[in-house]
Design a protein around this motif. Structure first.
Motif, PDB file in Angstrom:
ATOM      1  N   HIS A 100      43.731 -54.783   1.815  1.00  0.00           N
ATOM      2  CA  HIS A 100      42.977 -53.852   2.652  1.00  0.00           C
ATOM      3  C   HIS A 100      43.892 -52.802   3.277  1.00  0.00           C
ATOM      4  O   HIS A 100      43.671 -51.607   3.154  1.00  0.00           O
ATOM      5  CB  HIS A 100      42.239 -54.617   3.757  1.00  0.00           C
ATOM      6  N   GLY A 129      39.719 -48.915   1.180  1.00  0.00           N
ATOM      7  CA  GLY A 129      40.529 -49.451   2.275  1.00  0.00           C
ATOM      8  C   GLY A 129      39.710 -49.651   3.533  1.00  0.00           C
ATOM      9  O   GLY A 129      39.801 -50.691   4.190  1.00  0.00           O
ATOM     10  N   TYR A 168      45.410 -50.416   0.750  1.00  0.00           N
ATOM     11  CA  TYR A 168      44.468 -49.407   0.239  1.00  0.00           C
ATOM     12  C   TYR A 168      44.335 -48.248   1.219  1.00  0.00           C
ATOM     13  O   TYR A 168      44.213 -47.096   0.833  1.00  0.00           O
ATOM     14  CB  TYR A 168      43.093 -50.025  -0.028  1.00  0.00           C
ATOM     15  N   VAL A 169      44.391 -48.544   2.521  1.00  0.00           N
ATOM     16  CA  VAL A 169      44.318 -47.468   3.503  1.00  0.00           C
ATOM     17  C   VAL A 169      45.583 -46.612   3.435  1.00  0.00           C
ATOM     18  O   VAL A 169      45.525 -45.384   3.438  1.00  0.00           O
ATOM     19  CB  VAL A 169      44.149 -48.042   4.930  1.00  0.00           C
TER      20      VAL A 169
END
Lengths: 194, 110, 593
Positions: C425, C400, C428-429
């Protein structure tokens, strides 16, 4: 189990809990009004024409004086409690409350005048930011008056049972009230004088 | 309030002194208000007018914060929090302004 | 167990002396409680319900993305003809789902879970405090949050449905959107008020109520993470509140703060005064919303740090550098926001500034992540369920974070902006990142709340299922995004020529999302089953060093936590200290042993 430092300050921070709390709250208020001032600047830069002295300056100057006076009566009410003079406290706190009422009445005159001449928020970005800023500030004044009124009336019973805690409460209420005054000190030139 | 330890710094004598200080601050605030209103009627050019008015407002604001809110006699913890706030306040005020004043310039090709 | 018993007896003696606590009514005890532990649990349950609700919105959207225009069997018939006539989703409804998924997950799900639930329950225990500094304010924050949540949900039932201008609510679109947007704004004002009250409470508690001997450099990293987070909430949220007020004025009082002059809507010139700035909203919004990302991730890092130190039986590698990195991260998060706005026509000078700060802010994140990785080195790792989630967090958050770098540079952001790459992105974080940390935390602290462990088998099924599915959902998004598929397409890209090559991934992602829902039932069953039937454990089953485990009975005493407020003599992670008899030395233990 009691929560520590509700009355006495913690030695390393020099604060009792409520005082730390109100300062942090005021910090967030700084950011709130900061964002509104940023909006003011960007709107003003983007505007073709920005009015100068179009609002009622004498009335607003009077209102500034009212609010500054209410600030000193507020701090005097706290000082009276430090001197253990409850009667004097009641007088000063009552005055603070009345000065708040006075401020709102004057503001009300201004508002009704604007509305009667058709100067509503949707007429220009200047009027929009004027009404938003003063309206939000007015809400803060009302909030402070509710707190002050409570500590003048029913809340003051605490003086008999826990005088130190009550003094702390007045100090905290005072910090908030002075902050409302401080915001006005910036609103006044920004909206009325420039 | 000399009896309770919490406010040992504020004895009755201190309070008298402080009240005197409050009155001085109050008078100063009123005078500054009159001054800033008077200056606004001089119809100075915009930039000096803004700078003067904001300077006066800052002086008034720091008087209120220092004396009425007794910031002048507080400990480090508050200063740290307020310093952070002031820095972020400056960031919030300045960066959108920089972004606004640095647009991509569109050139019209004749 | 004998110490446990003593603690209980001591607690009764302590509370008997306190007039407020005998004979609490049902309402006071379970509903309008002022005990931080009850409030923490209230936050936890409410936010988990919201998380599942937000997830369900996304599962509906995934049907439309995978099979655009096809009727959704069975479930589709539950919806009204204004949202899904004959089970086919209308574009307007799709937009509502998108906006509300983001809003609910961020503001009603993860932040209240990470801060409201974990922070509220664990932080006072870790610093040896009997409660939060302002218990009544704490109760108010919860109930204001609850009202904000109800307000948000009610927006589905107003004419025109819920807010549909994306979770970012960009004007001018949001200024002229249906009534749902007004409800959204009111809901946000409530949620912001709630977090402000909460953050004041957190900071004061950590500043003022730390027990004797607990200096700042002896705080468990979890407490540090909550401390920094609280400052972010305190100072970043007010500008959004201001922006919310301005947008309400635009919508209700007819002002034009965010409406420029000469706006034409559907071929008709808009009647307004004009002169406003749509970019003003973006500045104020991202001034909050970028720090908000760190609000989402910092408490997660805090939880992971606790679990990794405990399960590697080693001190955290570089505790001080992690702490300083977190503080620096918090500060920097305020000066990077315009990297969300590279496409708004900013000049090169100001965008260089924001690119630079964005690259700088990746450094503290990498320091924290590297320190956590290095903490694993040479440890005798216990692979229990919380640790599995913690271990998965590290590479997932790594992906991420690293996929974020191209978005922070204007040149690469311009093609990637508003594509699925951004979605991949960010998720994923937050999803296999923060949400895994939340799961890890729930498995880890469950025994403190209930005195029982959660079932390991069910936990491992939950973990492996979620881990595989998460990657099947979000990795294809990165691929689609690099192919240039816009995130805003109602049909998932079906009508775009350049999207055809990656279109088949839509069905894969949707299948993975629905499969992941199945694996969440293992968690839900486990949660409730273990409350009644889980393996009974003593008050410190993980043999941890921090006060929450070492100094409190299980569950901690109501309104007091500790039979006696503990004193702290050492740092937070004294695991496997050479020469000590046990492999852990609690913070409140005076002599080595």
């Amino acid at each position: 189990m009691e929560i520590p430092y509700t009355i006495t300050p913690r030695p390393d921070t020099g604060l009792f809990n409520a005082k730390a709390g109100i300062w942090l709250f005021l910090a967030s208020e700084v950011m709130l009004f900061g964002a509104l001032f940023t909006s003011y600047i960007l709107l003003r830069i983007g505007a073709d024409h920005w009015p100068h002295h179009e609002l009622d300056v004498p009335l607003a100057t009077l209102n500034t004086a009212v609010l500054i006076t209410s600030s000193i009566t507020m701090v005097m009410s706290w000082a009276s409690l430090m001197e253990k003079n409850f009667k004097k406290y009641r007088v000063y706190m009552g005055l603070t409350f009345l000065l708040g009422v006075c401020f709102l009445i004057i503001k009300g005159f201004e508002y009704t005048h604007h509305f009667s001449t058709g100067e509503t928020p949707n007429k220009s970005t200047f009027l929009a930011i004027y009404f938003t800023l003063t309206g939000l500030h007015g809400l803060h004044v009302i909030g402070g008056m509710i707190v002050n009124g409570y500590f003048w009336g029913p809340g003051s019973k605490m003086w008999k049972t826990q005088p130190e805690r009550f003094t702390n409460r007045i100090e905290v209420a005072g910090l908030y009230w002075h902050f409302v005054d401080l915001v006005w000190i910036f609103l006044f030139p920004v909206l009325y004088l420039l | 309030m000399s009896t309770h330890s919490a406010h040992s710094a504020h004895s009755a004598h201190d309070v008298k002194n402080e009240v005197r200080r409050y009155v001085v601050v109050f008078v100063a605030l009123l005078c500054l208000t009159v001054i800033t209103v008077a200056i606004s009627y001089l119809n100075l050019p915009t930039l000096p007018a803004i700078l003067i008015a904001l300077f006066v407002a800052c002086v008034k604001g720091s008087l209120v914060a220092s004396y009425f809110m007794h910031l002048i006699s507080e400990k480090k913890a508050i200063y740290m929090a307020l310093l952070l706030t002031v820095v972020l306040f400056a960031v919030l005020m300045s960066l959108p302004l920089f972004a606004h004043s640095d647009p991509i310039v569109l050139r019209h090709v004749p | 167990m004998s110490t446990n018993h003593d603690a209980h007896a001591g607690g009764h003696a302590a509370s008997a002396g306190h007039h407020a606590h005998h004979e609490e009514s049902f309402w006071r005890k379970y509903v309008f409680s002022i005990d931080h532990k009850v409030i923490g649990i209230q936050y936890g349950f409410t936010s988990l319900v919201f998380l599942f609700f937000g997830f369900s919105l996304m599962m509906l959207m995934r049907w439309q993305l995978a099979y655009p225009g096809e009727a959704l069997p069975v479930i589709g018939s539950w919806f009204s003809s204004e949202s899904m006539p004959d089970g086919v989703m209308l574009p307007e409804f799709y937009n509502q789902l998108g906006a509300m998924h983001g809003t609910i997950m961020v503001f009603l799900g993860i932040v209240p879970l990470a801060v409201g639930a974990f922070g509220n329950y664990i932080m006072p225990l870790q610093i040896g405090a009997p409660d939060m500094a302002f218990p009544k304010l704490n109760m108010m924050s919860y109930w204001i949050y609850f009202c904000g949540g109800v307000t948000m949900l009610s927006s589905f039932f107003v004419p025109g449905g819920a807010a549909n201008s994306g979770w970012t609510s960009y004007p001018p679109l949001s200024d002229i959107a249906t009534t749902g947007q007004t409800v959204w704004l009111f809901g946000m004002v409530l949620l912001i008020t709630s977090s402000l009250l909460g953050s004041v409470n957190f900071i004061v508690t950590i500043l003022q109520l730390r027990t004797k001997g607990l200096t700042f450099m002896r705080l468990p990293f979890f407490v540090w993470s909550q401390f920094v987070t609280a400052f972010l909430l305190l100072l970043a949220f007010p500008p959004l509140e201001a922006a919310g007020v301005l947008q309400l004025m635009d919508r209700l009082a007819g002002t034009s703060f965010f409406l420029p002059s000469g706006l034409v809507v559907s071929g008709q010139p808009l009647v307004n005064t004009g002169g406003g700035s749509p970019l003003l909203w973006q500045h104020l919004f991202w001034f909050l919303a970028h720090p908000e990302v760190y609000v989402l991730i910092l408490p997660a890092m805090g939880i992971i740090a606790e679990i990794i130190a405990n399960n590697t039986r080693k001190p955290l590698w570089g505790y001080k550098s992690i702490v300083y990195a977190a503080i620096f991260l918090g500060f920097m998060s305020f000066v990077v926001w315009a990297h969300h706005m590279f496409l708004t026509g900013m000049g090169t000078a100001i965008s260089s500034f924001f690119q630079t700060t964005t690259m700088i802010i990746s450094i503290p994140s990498i320091i924290i992540l590297s320190a956590l990785f290095l903490s694993l080195h040479g440890g005798s790792i216990r692979f229990n369920t919380p640790m599995l989630f913690a271990l998965a967090f590290l590479p997932m958050f790594g992906i991420g974070g690293l996929t974020g770098l191209p978005l922070g540079l204007a040149a690469s952001d311009i093609p990637l902006h508003d594509t699925y790459y951004v979605i991949g992105h960010f998720h994923y974080v937050v999803a296999p990142g923060t949400i895994f940390a939340m799961f890890a935390g729930i498995y880890y602290w469950f025994p403190k709340l209930t005195g029982r462990k959660m079932n390991e088998t069910l936990g491992k099924i939950h973990f492996w299922g979620s881990f595989v599915c998460m990657n099947f959902i979000f990795f294809p998004m990165l691929i689609q995004g690099l192919a240039g598929v816009s995130r805003r397409l109602y049909d998932g890209g079906a009508q775009y020529a350049h999207a055809q090559g990656v279109l088949h991934l839509n069905a894969v992602m949707s299948m993975a999302a629905w499969t992941m829902a199945i694996f969440q039932f293992f968690f839900i069953v486990n949660l409730f089953l273990s409350m009644k039937k889980g393996e009974k454990v003593d008050s410190n089953p993980w043999q941890a060093t921090t006060l929450d485990w070492a100094a409190t009975p299980t569950p901690p005493l109501p309104h007091a936590n500790f039979a006696q407020i503990p004193e702290v003599y050492r740092g937070p992670y004294e695991y496997s200290v050479p020469g000590h008899k046990k492999d852990y030395t609690p913070q409140n233990q005076l002599s080595e042993g």
